[in-house]
Design a protein around this motif. Sequence first.
Motif, PDB file in Angstrom:
ATOM      1  N   LEU A  92       0.896  -1.223  -0.057  1.00  0.00           N
ATOM      2  CA  LEU A  92       0.099  -0.032   0.043  1.00  0.00           C
ATOM      3  C   LEU A  92       0.977   1.204   0.017  1.00  0.00           C
ATOM      4  CD1 LEU A  92      -2.827  -0.829   2.518  1.00  0.00           C
ATOM      5  CD2 LEU A  92      -2.980  -0.677  -0.133  1.00  0.00           C
ATOM      6  N   LEU A  93       1.912   1.155   0.906  1.00  0.00           N
ATOM      7  CA  LEU A  93       2.894   2.495   0.779  1.00  0.00           C
ATOM      8  C   LEU A  93       3.604   2.642  -0.628  1.00  0.00           C
ATOM      9  CD1 LEU A  93       4.430   1.947   4.152  1.00  0.00           C
ATOM     10  CD2 LEU A  93       2.898   3.429   3.549  1.00  0.00           C
ATOM     11  N   GLU A  94       3.982   1.557  -1.241  1.00  0.00           N
ATOM     12  CA  GLU A  94       4.710   1.574  -2.303  1.00  0.00           C
ATOM     13  C   GLU A  94       3.573   2.141  -3.642  1.00  0.00           C
ATOM     14  OE1 GLU A  94       6.513  -2.023  -3.323  1.00  0.00           O
ATOM     15  OE2 GLU A  94       7.774  -1.813  -1.714  1.00  0.00           O
ATOM     16  N   ASN A  95       2.447   1.578  -3.469  1.00  0.00           N
ATOM     17  CA  ASN A  95       1.339   2.123  -4.300  1.00  0.00           C
ATOM     18  C   ASN A  95       1.003   3.625  -4.177  1.00  0.00           C
ATOM     19  OD1 ASN A  95      -1.110   2.450  -6.305  1.00  0.00           O
ATOM     20  ND2 ASN A  95      -2.344   0.728  -4.880  1.00  0.00           N
ATOM     21  N   GLN A  96       1.089   3.951  -3.009  1.00  0.00           N
ATOM     22  CA  GLN A  96       0.847   5.358  -2.785  1.00  0.00           C
ATOM     23  C   GLN A  96       1.790   6.227  -3.277  1.00  0.00           C
ATOM     24  OE1 GLN A  96      -2.267   7.067  -1.373  1.00  0.00           O
ATOM     25  NE2 GLN A  96      -2.899   4.867  -2.020  1.00  0.00           N
ATOM     26  N   GLN A  97       3.043   5.834  -3.168  1.00  0.00           N
ATOM     27  CA  GLN A  97       4.167   6.409  -3.428  1.00  0.00           C
ATOM     28  C   GLN A  97       4.328   6.482  -5.110  1.00  0.00           C
ATOM     29  OE1 GLN A  97       6.490   8.147  -1.329  1.00  0.00           O
ATOM     30  NE2 GLN A  97       7.149   8.908  -3.501  1.00  0.00           N
ATOM     31  N   GLU A  98       3.827   5.582  -5.692  1.00  0.00           N
ATOM     32  CA  GLU A  98       3.897   5.527  -7.154  1.00  0.00           C
ATOM     33  C   GLU A  98       2.761   6.604  -7.304  1.00  0.00           C
ATOM     34  OE1 GLU A  98       3.087   1.851  -8.711  1.00  0.00           O
ATOM     35  OE2 GLU A  98       4.862   0.641  -7.737  1.00  0.00           O
ATOM     36  N   TYR A  99       1.698   6.622  -6.783  1.00  0.00           N
ATOM     37  CA  TYR A  99       0.513   7.671  -7.221  1.00  0.00           C
ATOM     38  C   TYR A  99       1.058   8.889  -7.011  1.00  0.00           C
ATOM     39  CZ  TYR A  99      -3.795   9.942  -7.329  1.00  0.00           C
ATOM     40  OH  TYR A  99      -4.818  10.825  -7.482  1.00  0.00           O
ATOM     41  N   ILE A 100       1.950   9.207  -5.969  1.00  0.00           N
ATOM     42  CA  ILE A 100       2.506  10.623  -5.621  1.00  0.00           C
ATOM     43  C   ILE A 100       3.419  11.104  -6.707  1.00  0.00           C
ATOM     44  CG2 ILE A 100       4.140  11.959  -4.124  1.00  0.00           C
ATOM     45  CD1 ILE A 100       2.552  10.338  -1.814  1.00  0.00           C
ATOM     46  N   ASN A 101       4.443   9.968  -7.147  1.00  0.00           N
ATOM     47  CA  ASN A 101       5.158  10.311  -8.040  1.00  0.00           C
ATOM     48  C   ASN A 101       4.610  10.825  -9.353  1.00  0.00           C
ATOM     49  OD1 ASN A 101       7.466  10.025  -6.548  1.00  0.00           O
ATOM     50  ND2 ASN A 101       7.716   7.927  -7.185  1.00  0.00           N
ATOM     51  N   LEU A 102       3.557  10.021  -9.859  1.00  0.00           N
ATOM     52  CA  LEU A 102       2.644  10.495 -11.039  1.00  0.00           C
ATOM     53  C   LEU A 102       1.947  11.697 -10.846  1.00  0.00           C
ATOM     54  CD1 LEU A 102       1.464   9.417 -13.666  1.00  0.00           C
ATOM     55  CD2 LEU A 102      -0.347   8.514 -12.371  1.00  0.00           C
ATOM     56  N   LEU A 103       1.760  12.069  -9.645  1.00  0.00           N
ATOM     57  CA  LEU A 103       1.091  13.595  -9.493  1.00  0.00           C
ATOM     58  C   LEU A 103       2.119  14.413  -9.784  1.00  0.00           C
ATOM     59  CD1 LEU A 103      -1.460  12.753  -6.573  1.00  0.00           C
ATOM     60  CD2 LEU A 103      -2.067  13.144  -9.028  1.00  0.00           C
ATOM     61  N   LYS A 104       3.244  14.070  -9.126  1.00  0.00           N
ATOM     62  CA  LYS A 104       4.419  15.053  -9.210  1.00  0.00           C
ATOM     63  C   LYS A 104       4.670  15.370 -10.632  1.00  0.00           C
ATOM     64  CE  LYS A 104       6.813  14.222  -4.902  1.00  0.00           C
ATOM     65  NZ  LYS A 104       7.907  13.918  -4.127  1.00  0.00           N
ATOM     66  N   GLU A 105       4.656  14.432 -11.386  1.00  0.00           N
ATOM     67  CA  GLU A 105       5.109  14.417 -12.953  1.00  0.00           C
ATOM     68  C   GLU A 105       4.000  15.235 -13.696  1.00  0.00           C
ATOM     69  OE1 GLU A 105       5.863  10.611 -14.687  1.00  0.00           O
ATOM     70  OE2 GLU A 105       7.286  10.179 -12.962  1.00  0.00           O
ATOM     71  N   GLN A 106       2.670  15.085 -13.189  1.00  0.00           N
ATOM     72  CA  GLN A 106       1.703  15.805 -13.814  1.00  0.00           C
ATOM     73  C   GLN A 106       1.699  17.148 -13.541  1.00  0.00           C
ATOM     74  OE1 GLN A 106      -1.975  13.535 -12.662  1.00  0.00           O
ATOM     75  NE2 GLN A 106      -1.780  12.031 -14.422  1.00  0.00           N
ATOM     76  N   ILE A 107       2.050  17.536 -12.263  1.00  0.00           N
ATOM     77  CA  ILE A 107       2.214  19.046 -11.702  1.00  0.00           C
ATOM     78  C   ILE A 107       3.497  19.762 -12.632  1.00  0.00           C
ATOM     79  CG2 ILE A 107       3.027  20.469  -9.880  1.00  0.00           C
ATOM     80  CD1 ILE A 107       1.688  18.586  -7.908  1.00  0.00           C
ATOM     81  N   GLU A 108       4.517  19.071 -12.924  1.00  0.00           N
ATOM     82  CA  GLU A 108       5.398  19.729 -13.829  1.00  0.00           C
ATOM     83  C   GLU A 108       4.879  19.867 -15.321  1.00  0.00           C
ATOM     84  OE1 GLU A 108       8.498  20.745 -12.575  1.00  0.00           O
ATOM     85  OE2 GLU A 108       7.565  20.054 -10.772  1.00  0.00           O
ATOM     86  N   VAL A 109       4.172  18.938 -15.750  1.00  0.00           N
ATOM     87  CA  VAL A 109       3.849  19.181 -16.991  1.00  0.00           C
ATOM     88  C   VAL A 109       2.554  20.198 -17.148  1.00  0.00           C
ATOM     89  CG1 VAL A 109       2.295  18.069 -18.871  1.00  0.00           C
ATOM     90  CG2 VAL A 109       3.844  16.946 -17.593  1.00  0.00           C
TER      91      VAL A 109
END
Length: 121
Positions: A92-109
């Motif tokens: 669950l922690l890894e899943n959340q971290q992956e989601y956070i990383n995805l959101l960070k990438e989207q924020i940069e875009v």
Amino acid sequence: MEKLRSLRKQRGYTQEYMSKILSTDVSNYCRKESGDVKIFEDEWEKLAKALDVSVEDIKEERGAQIQHNENSTLNDSASINYNQFCNVPNYLLENQQEYINLLKEQIEVLKEENKRLKSGK
């Protein structure tokens, strides 16, 4: 993570530069490089690519980095063992971290798109 730190310095890269590769802030990258925060598999791959080495050349097992000594503060111990007390499964922690990383990438875009729109191009 001595291998990572050493190779980064050999290449002349700053922690700020490396933090941008992981789409994170400098303080979070510093904690990752020091072993206080987990580096996920996709992040190891990005770091290895940036340093032009294989993941195996820089990756160190996190467990080897945790050292207990008599001078540890309560805060140090609490941060290392926090997940054990919460009983949150690692997947669950890894899943959340992956989601956070995805959101960070989207924020940069979105930031780039916002800049482009503001400049009128």
